[in-house]
Design a protein around this motif. Structure first.
Motif, PDB file in Angstrom:
ATOM      1  N   GLY A 184       0.802  -1.217   0.000  1.00  0.00           N
ATOM      2  CA  GLY A 184       0.000   0.000   0.000  1.00  0.00           C
ATOM      3  C   GLY A 184       0.838   1.272   0.000  1.00  0.00           C
ATOM      4  N   VAL A 185       2.150   1.144   0.032  1.00  0.00           N
ATOM      5  CA  VAL A 185       3.018   2.317  -0.002  1.00  0.00           C
ATOM      6  C   VAL A 185       3.657   2.371  -1.376  1.00  0.00           C
ATOM      7  CG1 VAL A 185       5.052   3.412   0.989  1.00  0.00           C
ATOM      8  CG2 VAL A 185       3.469   2.198   2.469  1.00  0.00           C
ATOM      9  N   GLY A 186       3.503   3.508  -2.033  1.00  0.00           N
ATOM     10  CA  GLY A 186       4.088   3.662  -3.352  1.00  0.00           C
ATOM     11  C   GLY A 186       5.608   3.665  -3.292  1.00  0.00           C
ATOM     12  N   ARG A 187       6.202   3.310  -4.403  1.00  0.00           N
ATOM     13  CA  ARG A 187       7.669   3.224  -4.460  1.00  0.00           C
ATOM     14  C   ARG A 187       8.330   4.565  -4.167  1.00  0.00           C
ATOM     15  NH1 ARG A 187      12.055   2.859  -8.585  1.00  0.00           N
ATOM     16  NH2 ARG A 187      13.455   1.297  -7.744  1.00  0.00           N
ATOM     17  N   ILE A 188       7.808   5.647  -4.722  1.00  0.00           N
ATOM     18  CA  ILE A 188       8.386   6.978  -4.517  1.00  0.00           C
ATOM     19  C   ILE A 188       8.264   7.384  -3.048  1.00  0.00           C
ATOM     20  CG2 ILE A 188       8.232   9.420  -5.137  1.00  0.00           C
ATOM     21  CD1 ILE A 188       9.322   7.653  -7.370  1.00  0.00           C
ATOM     22  N   ALA A 189       7.094   7.170  -2.449  1.00  0.00           N
ATOM     23  CA  ALA A 189       6.894   7.521  -1.043  1.00  0.00           C
ATOM     24  C   ALA A 189       7.845   6.716  -0.164  1.00  0.00           C
ATOM     25  CB  ALA A 189       5.449   7.272  -0.634  1.00  0.00           C
ATOM     26  N   TRP A 190       8.010   5.451  -0.466  1.00  0.00           N
ATOM     27  CA  TRP A 190       8.903   4.601   0.317  1.00  0.00           C
ATOM     28  C   TRP A 190      10.350   5.089   0.194  1.00  0.00           C
ATOM     29  CZ3 TRP A 190      12.882   1.117  -0.886  1.00  0.00           C
ATOM     30  CH2 TRP A 190      13.282   0.291   0.155  1.00  0.00           C
ATOM     31  N   LEU A 191      10.772   5.428  -1.025  1.00  0.00           N
ATOM     32  CA  LEU A 191      12.134   5.930  -1.221  1.00  0.00           C
ATOM     33  C   LEU A 191      12.348   7.251  -0.495  1.00  0.00           C
ATOM     34  CD1 LEU A 191      12.747   5.054  -4.968  1.00  0.00           C
ATOM     35  CD2 LEU A 191      13.846   4.028  -2.975  1.00  0.00           C
ATOM     36  N   ARG A 192      11.329   8.119  -0.533  1.00  0.00           N
ATOM     37  CA  ARG A 192      11.443   9.396   0.204  1.00  0.00           C
ATOM     38  C   ARG A 192      11.608   9.130   1.699  1.00  0.00           C
ATOM     39  NH1 ARG A 192       6.750  12.358  -2.856  1.00  0.00           N
ATOM     40  NH2 ARG A 192       7.908  13.168  -4.620  1.00  0.00           N
ATOM     41  N   GLY A 193      10.839   8.200   2.222  1.00  0.00           N
ATOM     42  CA  GLY A 193      10.935   7.850   3.641  1.00  0.00           C
ATOM     43  C   GLY A 193      12.314   7.318   3.988  1.00  0.00           C
ATOM     44  N   MET A 194      12.851   6.466   3.138  1.00  0.00           N
ATOM     45  CA  MET A 194      14.188   5.912   3.384  1.00  0.00           C
ATOM     46  C   MET A 194      15.237   7.020   3.320  1.00  0.00           C
ATOM     47  SD  MET A 194      13.497   2.892   4.122  1.00  0.00           S
ATOM     48  CE  MET A 194      15.173   2.436   4.419  1.00  0.00           C
ATOM     49  N   ARG A 220      18.991  10.732   5.982  1.00  0.00           N
ATOM     50  CA  ARG A 220      19.409  12.106   6.248  1.00  0.00           C
ATOM     51  C   ARG A 220      19.415  12.393   7.747  1.00  0.00           C
ATOM     52  NH1 ARG A 220      16.185  17.162   3.928  1.00  0.00           N
ATOM     53  NH2 ARG A 220      15.075  16.776   5.845  1.00  0.00           N
ATOM     54  N   TRP A 221      18.417  11.903   8.476  1.00  0.00           N
ATOM     55  CA  TRP A 221      18.341  12.103   9.915  1.00  0.00           C
ATOM     56  C   TRP A 221      19.507  11.410  10.617  1.00  0.00           C
ATOM     57  CZ3 TRP A 221      17.435   8.545  13.930  1.00  0.00           C
ATOM     58  CH2 TRP A 221      17.222   9.122  15.172  1.00  0.00           C
ATOM     59  N   LYS A 222      19.801  10.170  10.227  1.00  0.00           N
ATOM     60  CA  LYS A 222      20.913   9.446  10.844  1.00  0.00           C
ATOM     61  C   LYS A 222      22.239  10.142  10.548  1.00  0.00           C
ATOM     62  CE  LYS A 222      20.427   4.836  11.430  1.00  0.00           C
ATOM     63  NZ  LYS A 222      20.451   3.445  11.017  1.00  0.00           N
ATOM     64  N   LYS A 223      22.411  10.663   9.343  1.00  0.00           N
ATOM     65  CA  LYS A 223      23.651  11.363   8.995  1.00  0.00           C
ATOM     66  C   LYS A 223      23.806  12.623   9.824  1.00  0.00           C
ATOM     67  CE  LYS A 223      26.164  13.283   5.047  1.00  0.00           C
ATOM     68  NZ  LYS A 223      27.026  13.975   5.938  1.00  0.00           N
ATOM     69  N   SER A 224      22.711  13.365  10.014  1.00  0.00           N
ATOM     70  CA  SER A 224      22.802  14.592  10.807  1.00  0.00           C
ATOM     71  C   SER A 224      23.138  14.270  12.253  1.00  0.00           C
ATOM     72  CB  SER A 224      21.511  15.397  10.719  1.00  0.00           C
ATOM     73  OG  SER A 224      20.458  14.729  11.386  1.00  0.00           O
TER      74      SER A 224
END
Length: 98
Positions: free
Chosen positions: A9-19, A24-28
């Protein structure tokens, strides 16, 4: 090895954005940890250098270099080489002009 599976139910683009946001959060957080470690090293170095060399040796002047008021004898004994009264030193450490 962990395999990341996209939930139904999660689109590929939405999933990639989430990842990407997670990455980005872990890097910061890594950047914050590095900055904190560098700050601790700088503080230790400054304290070590301060204990090794005093600006005026062990002799403190009788008057404050900023306000020209007398530096109390207790402060001069407690902090040999001090050049400011307690109030001016606090202002100086906060970044004021003194």
């Amino acid at each position: 090895m962990d395999v990341l599976i996209r939930p139904a139910g999660v689109g590929r683009i939405a999933w990639l954005r989430g990842m990407y946001e997670i990455w980005r959060w872990k890097k910061s957080m890594d950047d914050v940890d590095i900055a904190r470690r560098n700050q601790e090293v700088d503080i230790r170095r400054a304290l070590r250098n301060r204990s090794v060399s005093r600006p005026n040796g062990d002799i403190s002047p009788l008057t404050c270099e900023d306000c020209d008021k007398e530096i109390p004898e207790g402060r001069r004994k407690a902090v040999p080489g001090c050049t400011r009264c307690v109030a001016c030193q606090a202002l100086f450490e906060r970044g004021g002009n003194g």
